[in-house]
Design an enzyme around this catalytic site. Structure first.
Site, PDB file in Angstrom:
ATOM      1  N   THR A 125      -8.965  10.116  44.575  1.00 17.51           N
ATOM      2  CA  THR A 125      -8.592  11.007  43.476  1.00 17.51           C
ATOM      3  C   THR A 125      -8.812  10.377  42.107  1.00 17.51           C
ATOM      4  O   THR A 125      -8.718   9.143  41.964  1.00 17.51           O
ATOM      5  CB  THR A 125      -7.103  11.381  43.632  1.00 17.51           C
ATOM      6  OG1 THR A 125      -6.625  11.958  42.422  1.00 17.51           O
ATOM      7  CG2 THR A 125      -6.226  10.186  43.906  1.00 17.51           C
ATOM      8  N   TYR A 149       1.961   9.231  43.407  1.00 13.30           N
ATOM      9  CA  TYR A 149       0.867   9.778  44.218  1.00 13.30           C
ATOM     10  C   TYR A 149      -0.400   8.934  44.033  1.00 13.30           C
ATOM     11  O   TYR A 149      -1.032   8.491  45.001  1.00 13.30           O
ATOM     12  CB  TYR A 149       0.603  11.238  43.812  1.00 13.30           C
ATOM     13  CG  TYR A 149      -0.747  11.779  44.236  1.00 13.30           C
ATOM     14  CD1 TYR A 149      -0.991  12.133  45.559  1.00 13.30           C
ATOM     15  CD2 TYR A 149      -1.785  11.946  43.316  1.00 13.30           C
ATOM     16  CE1 TYR A 149      -2.220  12.631  45.950  1.00 13.30           C
ATOM     17  CE2 TYR A 149      -3.014  12.445  43.697  1.00 13.30           C
ATOM     18  CZ  TYR A 149      -3.236  12.790  45.014  1.00 13.30           C
ATOM     19  OH  TYR A 149      -4.462  13.281  45.398  1.00 13.30           O
TER      20      TYR A 149
HETATM   21  P1  NAD Z   1      -4.120  20.286  51.019  1.00  9.68           P
HETATM   22  O1  NAD Z   1      -2.663  19.977  50.994  1.00  9.68           O
HETATM   23  O2  NAD Z   1      -4.536  21.700  50.870  1.00  9.68           O
HETATM   24  O3  NAD Z   1      -4.789  19.689  52.335  1.00  9.68           O
HETATM   25  C1  NAD Z   1      -4.341  18.516  52.969  1.00  9.68           C
HETATM   26  C2  NAD Z   1      -4.029  18.863  54.420  1.00  9.68           C
HETATM   27  O4  NAD Z   1      -3.652  17.665  55.093  1.00  9.68           O
HETATM   28  C3  NAD Z   1      -2.845  19.838  54.577  1.00  9.68           C
HETATM   29  O5  NAD Z   1      -3.249  21.013  55.248  1.00  9.68           O
HETATM   30  C4  NAD Z   1      -1.806  19.053  55.366  1.00  9.68           C
HETATM   31  O6  NAD Z   1      -1.102  19.860  56.309  1.00  9.68           O
HETATM   32  C5  NAD Z   1      -2.648  17.986  56.042  1.00  9.68           C
HETATM   33  N1  NAD Z   1      -1.907  16.735  56.323  1.00  9.68           N
HETATM   34  C6  NAD Z   1      -1.202  15.994  55.443  1.00  9.68           C
HETATM   35  N2  NAD Z   1      -0.687  14.925  56.049  1.00  9.68           N
HETATM   36  C7  NAD Z   1      -1.077  14.980  57.351  1.00  9.68           C
HETATM   37  C8  NAD Z   1      -0.854  14.135  58.478  1.00  9.68           C
HETATM   38  N3  NAD Z   1      -0.118  13.032  58.397  1.00  9.68           N
HETATM   39  N4  NAD Z   1      -1.424  14.496  59.664  1.00  9.68           N
HETATM   40  C9  NAD Z   1      -2.178  15.617  59.756  1.00  9.68           C
HETATM   41  N5  NAD Z   1      -2.410  16.456  58.718  1.00  9.68           N
HETATM   42  C10 NAD Z   1      -1.857  16.142  57.528  1.00  9.68           C
HETATM   43  O7  NAD Z   1      -4.774  19.388  49.860  1.00  9.68           O
HETATM   44  P2  NAD Z   1      -6.232  19.441  49.215  1.00  9.68           P
HETATM   45  O8  NAD Z   1      -6.078  19.861  47.809  1.00  9.68           O
HETATM   46  O9  NAD Z   1      -7.191  20.129  50.124  1.00  9.68           O
HETATM   47  O10 NAD Z   1      -6.560  17.879  49.199  1.00  9.68           O
HETATM   48  C11 NAD Z   1      -7.278  17.249  50.251  1.00  9.68           C
HETATM   49  C12 NAD Z   1      -7.395  15.773  49.937  1.00  9.68           C
HETATM   50  O11 NAD Z   1      -8.090  15.571  48.719  1.00  9.68           O
HETATM   51  C13 NAD Z   1      -6.043  15.060  49.783  1.00  9.68           C
HETATM   52  O12 NAD Z   1      -6.127  13.807  50.400  1.00  9.68           O
HETATM   53  C14 NAD Z   1      -5.873  14.926  48.283  1.00  9.68           C
HETATM   54  O13 NAD Z   1      -5.103  13.795  47.937  1.00  9.68           O
HETATM   55  C15 NAD Z   1      -7.311  14.777  47.830  1.00  9.68           C
HETATM   56  N6  NAD Z   1      -7.555  15.245  46.466  1.00  9.68           N
HETATM   57  C16 NAD Z   1      -7.394  16.563  46.145  1.00  9.68           C
HETATM   58  C17 NAD Z   1      -7.649  16.988  44.849  1.00  9.68           C
HETATM   59  C18 NAD Z   1      -7.528  18.419  44.430  1.00  9.68           C
HETATM   60  O14 NAD Z   1      -7.721  18.692  43.228  1.00  9.68           O
HETATM   61  N7  NAD Z   1      -7.222  19.360  45.323  1.00  9.68           N
HETATM   62  C19 NAD Z   1      -8.076  16.070  43.889  1.00  9.68           C
HETATM   63  C20 NAD Z   1      -8.176  14.737  44.248  1.00  9.68           C
HETATM   64  C21 NAD Z   1      -7.941  14.326  45.550  1.00  9.68           C
HETATM   65  C1  UGA Z   2      -4.891  17.706  40.740  1.00 10.78           C
HETATM   66  C2  UGA Z   2      -4.381  17.705  42.207  1.00 10.78           C
HETATM   67  O1  UGA Z   2      -3.174  18.441  42.314  1.00 10.78           O
HETATM   68  C3  UGA Z   2      -4.142  16.328  42.729  1.00 10.78           C
HETATM   69  O2  UGA Z   2      -3.913  16.386  44.134  1.00 10.78           O
HETATM   70  C4  UGA Z   2      -5.360  15.506  42.458  1.00 10.78           C
HETATM   71  O3  UGA Z   2      -5.282  14.261  42.985  1.00 10.78           O
HETATM   72  C5  UGA Z   2      -5.641  15.482  40.967  1.00 10.78           C
HETATM   73  O4  UGA Z   2      -5.953  16.828  40.607  1.00 10.78           O
HETATM   74  C6  UGA Z   2      -6.810  14.626  40.626  1.00 10.78           C
HETATM   75  O5  UGA Z   2      -7.828  15.083  40.148  1.00 10.78           O
HETATM   76  O6  UGA Z   2      -6.672  13.427  40.810  1.00 10.78           O
HETATM   77  P1  UGA Z   2      -3.794  17.990  38.384  1.00 10.78           P
HETATM   78  O7  UGA Z   2      -4.909  17.544  37.515  1.00 10.78           O
HETATM   79  O8  UGA Z   2      -2.404  17.752  37.898  1.00 10.78           O
HETATM   80  O9  UGA Z   2      -3.849  17.327  39.844  1.00 10.78           O
HETATM   81  O10 UGA Z   2      -4.078  19.521  38.706  1.00 10.78           O
HETATM   82  P2  UGA Z   2      -3.237  20.824  38.429  1.00 10.78           P
HETATM   83  O11 UGA Z   2      -1.978  20.797  39.229  1.00 10.78           O
HETATM   84  O12 UGA Z   2      -4.118  21.988  38.617  1.00 10.78           O
HETATM   85  O13 UGA Z   2      -2.828  20.689  36.886  1.00 10.78           O
HETATM   86  C7  UGA Z   2      -3.804  20.784  35.849  1.00 10.78           C
HETATM   87  C8  UGA Z   2      -3.102  20.771  34.512  1.00 10.78           C
HETATM   88  O14 UGA Z   2      -2.248  21.923  34.425  1.00 10.78           O
HETATM   89  C9  UGA Z   2      -2.198  19.570  34.255  1.00 10.78           C
HETATM   90  O15 UGA Z   2      -2.344  19.155  32.930  1.00 10.78           O
HETATM   91  C10 UGA Z   2      -0.776  20.118  34.439  1.00 10.78           C
HETATM   92  O16 UGA Z   2       0.200  19.498  33.646  1.00 10.78           O
HETATM   93  C11 UGA Z   2      -0.947  21.552  34.020  1.00 10.78           C
HETATM   94  N1  UGA Z   2       0.032  22.477  34.661  1.00 10.78           N
HETATM   95  C12 UGA Z   2       0.182  22.481  36.003  1.00 10.78           C
HETATM   96  C13 UGA Z   2       0.775  23.337  33.861  1.00 10.78           C
HETATM   97  O17 UGA Z   2       0.651  23.337  32.631  1.00 10.78           O
HETATM   98  N2  UGA Z   2       1.650  24.191  34.468  1.00 10.78           N
HETATM   99  C14 UGA Z   2       1.826  24.221  35.828  1.00 10.78           C
HETATM  100  O18 UGA Z   2       2.665  25.022  36.310  1.00 10.78           O
HETATM  101  C15 UGA Z   2       1.061  23.345  36.613  1.00 10.78           C
END
Ligand code: NAD
Ligand code: UGA
Length: 313
Positions: A125, A149
């Site tokens: 991330t 996190y």
């Molecule tokens: P998500 O929560 O939608 O998906 C993660 C899935 O992992 C969930 O369905 C959850 O049930 C499963 N899971 C968690 N712990 C588990 C375990 N111990 N065993 C089996 N299953 C488990 O999240 P996402 O947004 O799809 O993120 C996927 C990955 O990408 C995560 O590792 C997250 O940290 C990383 N990531 C996401 C973002 C983002 O913007 N969405 C950004 C940076 C990194």
């Molecule tokens: C997201 C994901 O949730 C993380 O899992 C991931 O690791 C991270 O990106 C990443 O890129 O590393 P974030 O950037 O906080 O984290 O994403 P959002 O939850 O969509 O928030 C985006 C922005 O909206 C932030 O500045 C947050 O403060 C703001 N926000 C969020 C609000 O103003 N109101 C809300 O209700 C939620």
């Protein structure tokens, strides 16, 4: 080619599974339906491919699964399972982060030691960087997370690197930058905003709205993951960003444009754990993984708006 996707019922994991199945690959998907958000969203994520003949779903926690047995005969591991969310990672919630982000990754890496994998791709991330003036963020720049996190995701990234060096596990860590699009998690901003627009509710806006994000469309992230799987090297880390940086207020303006609705913003102070600015330097991913984000924010938000209207209650 047979792959394991952990976190397959999640936002990004389900998109990756669809892409691999469409390309003719065999996919084993594991997910525990962690209660970080309601199970019904995750079931809808899986609905389009759960009956696909090349797909096997295992509902299990990685911490309890016989991982060496599951990894036998696999070509690729895509490790996306984890406990996401920056603002919720403080206090007593932290053990969820250590278990699902660190302990689960270590077990998977241990199990991968004796397996002839082509690649072990880990979902890291942008949160590992923390607040920095050194923008855009470079893979070889400093890492000083500002959320628990981010600290757990960085620890797991270090583990991937260690298992590559010590045991030859072919790991690649990808630092995703705030991913959005259809199936985005309900705790993420665009999902919250669009839900509020549909219902006519107020939207919580943290900070002054001038914070910036390098938002990345889900299909671009999936392309980057596939690029990493095919990358010949190992033990390395790459940024995957959207290629543009925008303030939250300007992004809200784009959502108002695609939805033809006006947001009722309710201001709250900056939340602990939130980074002020993210911006990805993409030179390495572009040159080594052939990564080229294609979907611009307005186009991607229009797709997310369409999806959110189709969600079943
Ligand atoms: P998500 O929560 O939608 O998906 C993660 C899935 O992992 C969930 O369905 C959850 O049930 C499963 N899971 C968690 N712990 C588990 C375990 N111990 N065993 C089996 N299953 C488990 O999240 P996402 O947004 O799809 O993120 C996927 C990955 O990408 C995560 O590792 C997250 O940290 C990383 N990531 C996401 C973002 C983002 O913007 N969405 C950004 C940076 C990194
Ligand atoms: C997201 C994901 O949730 C993380 O899992 C991931 O690791 C991270 O990106 C990443 O890129 O590393 P974030 O950037 O906080 O984290 O994403 P959002 O939850 O969509 O928030 C985006 C922005 O909206 C932030 O500045 C947050 O403060 C703001 N926000 C969020 C609000 O103003 N109101 C809300 O209700 C939620």
């Amino acid at each position: 080619m047979k792959s394991l996707i952990t976190g397959v019922a999640g936002f990004i994991g389900s998109h990756l599974a669809e892409k691999l199945l469409a390309a003719g690959h065999e996919v084993v998907g594991v997910d525990s339906y962690l209660d970080n958000y309601p199970r019904r969203f995750k079931e809808q994520n899986l609905a389009g491919f759960i009956d696909h003949p090349n797909f096997t779903f295992i509902e299990s926690n990685l911490l309890q699964l016989d991982l060496p047995a599951q990894l036998r005969g696999l070509a690729y591991v895509f490790h996306l399972a984890g406990q996401p969310g920056v603002r919720s990672s403080w206090g007593k919630e932290f053990s969820r982060y250590t278990e699902n982000n660190i302990a689960a990754t270590q077990l998977l890496l241990e199990a991968a030691k004796g397996v002839k994998l082509n690649k072990f791709v880990y979902a890291s991330t942008s949160s590992v960087y923390g607040d920095t003036d050194d923008l855009p963020m470079r893979e070889d720049g400093g890492t000083r997370p500002v959320s628990p996190y981010g600290a757990t995701k960085l620890a797991a990234e270090h583990l991937c690197h260690l298992y590559s060096k010590a045991f030859g596990v072919p790991t690649v860590a990808l630092r995703f930058f705030t991913v959005y699009g259809p199936r985005q998690r309900p705790d993420m901003f665009f999902h919250i905003l669009m839900g509020a627009l549909l219902r006519g509710d107020e939207v919580p806006l943290y900070d002054d709205g001038k914070q910036t994000r390098d938002f990345t469309y889900c299909a671009d992230i999936v392309d980057g993951i596939v690029g990493a799987a095919l990358y010949p090297g190992q033990g390395e880390t790459f940024n995957l960003g959207g290629g543009s940086e925008i303030s939250l207020l300007d992004a809200i303006g784009l959502v108002e444009k695609v939805s033809a609705r006006k947001a009722k913003l309710k201001r709250f102070e900056r939340q602990l754990g939130d980074v002020r600015h993210t911006s990805a330097r993409l030179d390495r991913a572009r040159s080594q993984l052939g990564y080229a984000p294609k979907v611009d924010l307005e186009q991607g938000l229009a797709a997310q708006w369409q999806w959110i209207g189709s969600l079943k209650a």
